[in-house]
Write a protein that holds these residues in place. Structure first.
Motif, PDB file in Angstrom:
ATOM      1  N   MET A 204       0.803  -1.221   0.000  1.00  0.00           N
ATOM      2  CA  MET A 204       0.000   0.000   0.000  1.00  0.00           C
ATOM      3  C   MET A 204       0.836   1.271   0.000  1.00  0.00           C
ATOM      4  SD  MET A 204      -3.196  -0.866   2.498  1.00  0.00           S
ATOM      5  CE  MET A 204      -4.006   0.686   2.177  1.00  0.00           C
ATOM      6  N   ALA A 205       2.096   1.203   0.418  1.00  0.00           N
ATOM      7  CA  ALA A 205       2.878   2.420   0.603  1.00  0.00           C
ATOM      8  C   ALA A 205       4.161   2.454  -0.195  1.00  0.00           C
ATOM      9  CB  ALA A 205       3.197   2.606   2.091  1.00  0.00           C
ATOM     10  N   SER A 332      -7.429  10.117  -5.033  1.00  0.00           N
ATOM     11  CA  SER A 332      -7.361   8.795  -4.399  1.00  0.00           C
ATOM     12  C   SER A 332      -6.595   7.877  -5.332  1.00  0.00           C
ATOM     13  CB  SER A 332      -8.777   8.251  -4.152  1.00  0.00           C
ATOM     14  OG  SER A 332      -8.722   7.016  -3.470  1.00  0.00           O
ATOM     15  N   ASP A 334      -3.967   4.852  -4.578  1.00  0.00           N
ATOM     16  CA  ASP A 334      -3.063   3.937  -3.878  1.00  0.00           C
ATOM     17  C   ASP A 334      -2.297   3.092  -4.888  1.00  0.00           C
ATOM     18  OD1 ASP A 334      -4.307   4.869  -1.587  1.00  0.00           O
ATOM     19  OD2 ASP A 334      -5.863   3.347  -1.720  1.00  0.00           O
ATOM     20  N   TYR A 368      -0.945  10.492   4.018  1.00  0.00           N
ATOM     21  CA  TYR A 368      -0.760   9.730   2.796  1.00  0.00           C
ATOM     22  C   TYR A 368      -2.088   9.325   2.189  1.00  0.00           C
ATOM     23  CZ  TYR A 368       0.313   5.859  -0.260  1.00  0.00           C
ATOM     24  OH  TYR A 368       0.378   5.030  -1.336  1.00  0.00           O
ATOM     25  N   LEU A 369      -3.077   9.039   3.025  1.00  0.00           N
ATOM     26  CA  LEU A 369      -4.372   8.598   2.530  1.00  0.00           C
ATOM     27  C   LEU A 369      -5.448   9.574   2.990  1.00  0.00           C
ATOM     28  CD1 LEU A 369      -3.997   4.820   3.409  1.00  0.00           C
ATOM     29  CD2 LEU A 369      -3.780   5.842   1.173  1.00  0.00           C
ATOM     30  N   TYR A 372      -9.190   8.567   3.257  1.00  0.00           N
ATOM     31  CA  TYR A 372      -9.610   7.424   4.073  1.00  0.00           C
ATOM     32  C   TYR A 372     -10.216   7.814   5.417  1.00  0.00           C
ATOM     33  CZ  TYR A 372      -7.413   3.768   1.231  1.00  0.00           C
ATOM     34  OH  TYR A 372      -7.091   2.894   0.241  1.00  0.00           O
ATOM     35  N   HIS A 622       0.668   7.647 -10.172  1.00  0.00           N
ATOM     36  CA  HIS A 622       1.595   6.750  -9.476  1.00  0.00           C
ATOM     37  C   HIS A 622       3.029   7.152  -9.686  1.00  0.00           C
ATOM     38  CE1 HIS A 622      -1.697   4.232  -8.378  1.00  0.00           C
ATOM     39  NE2 HIS A 622      -2.115   4.276  -9.609  1.00  0.00           N
TER      40      HIS A 622
END
Length: 846
Positions: A204-205, A332, A334, A368-369, A372, A622
């Protein structure tokens, strides 16, 4: 395998997803020391209540002592989503009435992930940990191995992933364990050997495309082994017609998964059918199928399109060479499904909405999110979004092109690799592209099947020949005449009927990148090579055969004079094996051949990149592929793990010294000594180093740059070195008057560095003049960009606050601020590339 109770580190088999992770949300209440570390128990006792549920764990004193010798600090174990405490009993007081459970047992928690029926939650927090543990402790062994979930899973036989556990051993539901042990009413079970993998969110990171592992990712092995266990390996992708599968998140009927669904799904299907007229476009809610049926549907597809969400892990089941297109709502993005695709040999493309579609969509807490958090929209209906089908059409066409190349439909074709990174191709200097201004070829390469190269007596290229079939394919795809632009040069080719192709040519097997020897203006200049050859080559490789190097070769047509003295030879390791042109006939087994026939030849186009982008380039969902190129090259050269100096931290000034034999007299600093003194005064804790990088070998120069945290250079050939700095480092570019090209700013911003600059406000040299009007007035015939009149003096008083600002950012990005202390639900920064924590700049140097 070592006997006795022990702690084992299975993260060593695939370090990257364990190295880059979201801190603060791992399972086991943040016990980071257990992330990727499991425990093996000999004679573990599990005491039960009347219903048969787990009540407490007990180990012997000997076992506890062994675990402490392995580094255990507390008497508890983090097990796939839950912490368990255990008590210690003296060996002589051990309960001998427990029912014995023979064999090796994987004891799993029932709490892995947050949604038990979600494939990503299971894969990320349980299955992959289990797979790596098995590969480490007893690779290939299933006999005598059993799996169970402690306290069971409610309605397990309706659980959709039951068949997955065939991969690891025999699954025994917890409620049947006492019967399995032969004592249906036992209040205690003693496991002969019990294994508890740890857990945590994986993939995820990871902030960059993960590096290539020497033998492929174990994730690839997991996918292959699971497909074998399910009997689905032989399911082939449809060919007549090929299939595009759109994973639907339809909210009609009983489907309540309302997050991130597509508001114009029907329009998307129509757009895909129009862009790919030869394809069968299928919409399927994979969640409505059984697990095996869903895998079968995916494996029949050559292009897989899905809105970010639970359908993502299905990228694992696609055949190698297939294409993945992920659709993101605004803000969003990821990276986990990108990483899964890249690690298992698929091409990954994505599209992201540039604005909120729903009026109530809001971001949550910073981090980072941000989508969420409690106020974030990631998990509710406000994340539904609309896809711009006009933007998606060229992405779909690029995907179909890759499929033709990678999955058995290969033919002569024109491919547009600029789609992987459109910005530098969109903003460019017209009139100086290579290929004599053929702008239609800018970012478009040619792939040839059975390209014949007829040679002169000395082995140089004389003429190129293709078959009539190949030429027809190219003309149908928009070829302008029988010629192509290839990294700096135009080549003409002639056409013969297929039956008349010369059968005496020496066959050259494999896939070949055929490059011109004329890329750029100065062959030993990094920017010229990077801008006009390497990056074109990198994008071509990522588009046509991502991750593949076996059977791929690189050569320069007619060779490079003194190639073995050429400073960048090692760069071509990123793409495949380099074979110098003079050795090609020997490589083909016919040293005196007058004709070579390449089984498959690829010719990227060319042109200057990054020079004319007028504004900071937008963030790609990304990261830029340029970031991937830098990482892949550092890995190929064995320099990825070179760390920046900490005690003291280093500022590197790239010198353009004109003393001795150095004749690069343009844009050098007239008061370099004053600048060094000013830097030492402004940054007393830094080691300030001056280095002429051009005097070092290419690899030594990269090593010197990677050791720096602040990189200062006068505009020029040192600029591309910004790529090798660690993310979070600072770049300061120094410009003479009226000369400020943006390419190094763009490189810095695209690869995660802070960019600062300073420019002289007047001419320093009395003879400095501007050239003609235009984008770059200093470049013309009368301009001073390339001569000694561009030498300039830096105002050190103006530079001092810029240096101080750079040091402040570095301390925040690469010191204690890089990974927050006591991170809560979210984290504000990602971990660095390295597997070692960068030393804090606030820590005193001994």
């Amino acid at each position: 395998m070592e006997s006795g109770c022990q702690i084992f580190d299975y993260s060593t088999l695939d370090p990257d997803p364990f190295r880059h992770r979201l801190r603060g949300i791992e399972f086991g209440e943040g016990r980071e020391q257990d992330f990727g570390k499991g425990r093996l128990f000999q004679r573990l006792q599990v005491h039960l209540d009347r219903k048969g549920d787990f009540q407490r764990l007990a180990v012997t004193g000997t076992c506890d002592r062994q675990l402490r010798q392995h580094g255990a600090r507390v008497r508890q174990v983090s097990n796939t989503g839950q912490l368990y405490n255990y008590s210690v009993v003296m060996d002589k007081e051990w309960d001998t009435t427990c029912a014995r459970v023979k064999g090796t047992w994987f004891l799993l928690s029932s709490k892995a992930g947050t949604q038990p029926h979600n494939v990503f939650d299971r894969l990320s927090s349980e299955w992959y940990h289990l797979y790596l543990t098995q590969r480490l402790l007893f690779p290939g062994r299933i006999n005598g191995v059993h799996v169970t979930h402690m306290n069971g899973l409610i309605g397990f036989w309706k659980f959709p992933f039951y068949s997955v556990y065939k991969l690891f051993g025999q699954y025994v539901p917890w409620q049947q364990l006492r019967d399995f042990a032969g004592q249906p009413r036992a209040r205690c079970l003693e496991f002969e050997q019990a294994i508890a993998p740890a857990s945590g969110w994986l993939w995820m990171a990871t902030p960059l495309p993960p590096p290539s592992l020497p033998h492929g990712s174990p994730l690839q092995g997991f996918a292959r082994d699971l497909l074998s266990a399910l009997g689905l390996v032989e399911v082939q992708p449809d060919s007549c017609p090929p299939r595009l599968l759109l994973a639907s998140r339809d909210v009609s009927g009983n489907n309540t998964r309302v997050a991130r669904y597509l508001l114009n799904e029907r329009n998307l299907i129509q757009a895909a059918s129009s862009a790919l007229p030869g394809y069968h476009v299928q919409k399927q809610d994979l969640g409505a199928l059984s697990f095996e049926e869903g895998i079968r549907a995916v494996r029949r597809s050559k292009i897989f399109v899905f809105p970010h969400g639970g359908a993502g892990p299905n990228v694992l089941w696609l055949h190698r060479g297939a294409v993945v297109i992920e659709l993101f709502p605004h803000e969003s993005s990821d990276p986990m499904y990108r990483n899964m695709a890249l690690l298992t040999g698929k091409l990954y493309l994505s599209w992201q909405a540039q604005a909120f579609t729903q009026p109530n969509a809001t971001l949550g807490a910073p981090g980072y999110l941000p989508t969420y958090g409690e106020a974030g929209y990631h998990f509710n209906a406000n994340s539904a979004f609309r896809v711009d089908t006009a933007q998606l059409a060229p992405i779909l066409q690029s995907a179909a092109l890759v499929v033709r190349t990678n999955m058995g439909e290969s033919r002569c074709q024109i491919f547009d690799y600029s789609s992987l990174d459109p910005e530098p191709f969109r903003h460019r200097l017209r009139g100086i592209e290579f290929g004599e201004g053929r702008e239609q070829d800018f970012g478009k390469g040619h792939l040839f099947q059975r390209l014949q190269v007829h040679l002169k007596q000395n082995g140089d290229c004389q003429r190129l020949v293709v078959t009539e079939t190949c030429d027809r394919d190219l003309q149908q795809q928009g070829a302008k005449g029988r010629q192509f632009a290839n990294t700096g040069q135009l080549y003409n080719y002639s056409v013969v009927q297929d039956k008349d192709l010369d059968t005496t040519c020496a066959r050259v097997k494999g896939t070949w990148f055929l490059l011109s020897s004329k890329a750029g203006i100065q062959p030993h200049n990094v920017f010229d090579r990077l801008s006009s050859e390497w990056y074109h080559l990198y994008l071509t490789q990522r588009l046509l055969f991502p991750g593949r190097r076996d059977g791929v070769y690189v050569t320069h047509m007619n060779g490079l004079i003194g190639f073995w003295k050429f400073p960048f030879y090692s760069v071509y390791k990123v793409f495949g094996q380099y074979v110098p042109w003079p050795q090609l006939r020997g490589f083909a087994g016919q040293p005196k051949a007058r004709c070579l026939e390449f089984e498959q030849a690829v010719a990227p186009a060319s042109g200057w990149l990054w020079m004319a982008t007028p504004v900071p380039p937008p963030s790609l969902p990304h990261g830029s592929p340029l970031q991937g190129f830098a990482w892949d090259l550092l890995s190929a050269l064995g320099l990825a793990e070179v760390q920046p100096d900490s005690c003291p931290p280093r500022l590197l000034l790239a010198s353009r010294d004109v003393s001795g034999n150095n004749t690069r007299a343009a844009r050098y600093l007239l008061n370099e000594g004053d600048l060094i003194q000013a830097a030492r005064s402004a940054l007393p804790g830094y080691y300030v180093q001056r280095q002429d990088l051009g005097a070092l070998k290419f690899e030594e120069g990269i090593r010197a740059v990677r050791r720096a945290r602040i990189f200062v250079f006068p505009h020029g050939g040192a600029g591309p070195n910004v790529l090798w700095l660690h993310p979070g480092a600072a770049v300061i570019e120094l410009f003479p008057h009226q000369s400020s090209d943006p390419m190094y700013r763009n490189m810095a911003l695209l690869t995660g560095k802070l960019y600062l600059s300073w420019q002289a406000q007047a001419f320093t040299q009395p003879n400095a003049t501007l050239g003609g009007l235009g984008y770059m007035p200093t470049y013309g015939e009368a301009g001073y960009h390339f001569n000694a009149n561009s030498a300039f003096r830096v105002d050190t008083a103006q530079l001092a606050p810029i240096l101080a600002s750079a040091a402040l950012v570095v301390r925040a990005n690469m010191g204690v601020g890089w990974v927050p202390v006591n991170a809560g639900k979210h984290t504000t920064r990602l971990t660095p590339w390295s597997n070692r924590t960068l030393a804090s700049l606030d820590a005193p140097c001994n």
